[in-house]
Design a protein around this motif. Structure first.
Motif, mmCIF file in Angstrom:
data_model
loop_
_atom_site.group_PDB
_atom_site.id
_atom_site.type_symbol
_atom_site.label_atom_id
_atom_site.label_comp_id
_atom_site.label_asym_id
_atom_site.label_seq_id
_atom_site.Cartn_x
_atom_site.Cartn_y
_atom_site.Cartn_z
ATOM 1 N N CYS A 41 44.886 34.462 49.576
ATOM 2 C CA CYS A 41 46.278 34.744 49.939
ATOM 3 C C CYS A 41 46.394 35.297 51.358
ATOM 4 N N CYS A 74 46.947 38.632 45.055
ATOM 5 C CA CYS A 74 47.083 37.357 44.341
ATOM 6 C C CYS A 74 46.349 37.363 42.994
ATOM 7 N N CYS A 84 41.794 40.472 43.665
ATOM 8 C CA CYS A 84 42.634 40.754 44.818
ATOM 9 C C CYS A 84 43.905 41.455 44.329
ATOM 10 N N CYS A 142 41.463 38.683 51.824
ATOM 11 C CA CYS A 142 41.326 37.738 50.718
ATOM 12 C C CYS A 142 41.588 36.349 51.272
HETATM 13 ZN ZN LIG Z 1 44.462 37.442 47.371
#
Ligand SMILES: [Zn+2]
Length: 243
Positions: free
Chosen positions: A206, A231, A228, A203
């Motif tokens: 994050c 996050c 995600c 991701c």
């Molecule tokens: Zn994330």
């Protein structure tokens, strides 16, 4: 269904890009009052510095005037006694007046030394005062400059924000209200970023790993929004860069 979601995601991508730009403009705009405030504080600080140096300088000037007055008084006394010496016939009296002249001469020399010390201090204070005044003037100029700059930029910020809003509204009109609402909710909770790119099983919001199952689903083209797991931002794949 897949096509629909892909289109929605690419629209959200555009919206996210505009939102980042808007945040940047607002951030710049909102930083100016604080900048101005800081400069104003510095101006006040320098004004106080100029005032306090001026006070010390004025006091020294008074001290110098007083000491110079004393020198004049001692001079007169010395002169008077020297005149008296010419007419004195009595040795005892002569010695007494002579002693007084000596004492007065010593006192005068002491005060002259004091005047010298004050004059030197005054020179230092004059230097400090000039320096502080110069810094104060520079700060005042800086203050005027930032006010002018702010006035000009305010017009620019307003224009740019209006432009971004028009741009965003046009894109947002094509997005499903549910998806848009979801994006807004996440964006507001996650520092202005609601949609992030997934690349190399990571991701990009994050920088955490996306579980393989989820990543495969993303690459296949999911039939619902995938967020995600770390996050909670909406994930999307860029076909050209995804591995
Ligand atoms: Zn994330």
């Amino acid at each position: 269904v897949e096509d629909f979601l892909q289109i929605q995601l690419s629209l959200l991508e555009k919206i996210q890009k505009i939102d980042i730009e808007v945040t940047g403009i607002e951030g710049e705009r909102d930083s100016y009052p604080r900048k101005k405030e800081l400069i104003n504080e510095e101006v006040s600080g320098l004004e106080a510095e100029v005032d306090s140096i001026s006070l010390v300088k004025d006091d020294l000037e008074r001290q110098r005037a007083a000491a110079e007055g004393e020198i004049v008084a001692w001079d007169e006394r010395i002169k008077r006694n020297e005149e008296r010496l010419k007419d004195i016939k009595n040795e005892k009296q002569f010695k007494a007046v002579g002693k007084e002249v000596n004492t007065a001469t010593k006192k005068k020399a002491e005060i002259a030394k004091e005047v010298l010390r004050i004059v030197k201090l005054l020179e230092t204070k004059h230097g400090e005062l000039d320096n502080a005044k110069e810094r104060l003037n520079q700060k005042k100029e800086e203050c005027e400059f930032i006010e002018l700059e702010m006035k000009q930029l305010t017009a620019e910020w307003e224009r740019a924000l209006a432009e971004k809003k028009t741009e965003r509204d046009a894109v947002a009109a094509k997005v499903s209200p549910d998806i848009l609402r979801r994006y807004e909710l996440i964006k507001n909770k996650r520092h202005g970023i609601g949609l992030v790119l997934a690349r190399d099983s990571t991701c990009r919001g994050c920088h955490m790993n996306i579980p393989p199952q989820l990543y495969i689903q993303l690459r296949k083209g999911p039939d619902e929004l995938i967020v995600c797991p770390h996050c909670h931002r909406i994930l999307y794949i860029d076909e050209k860069t995804s591995v």
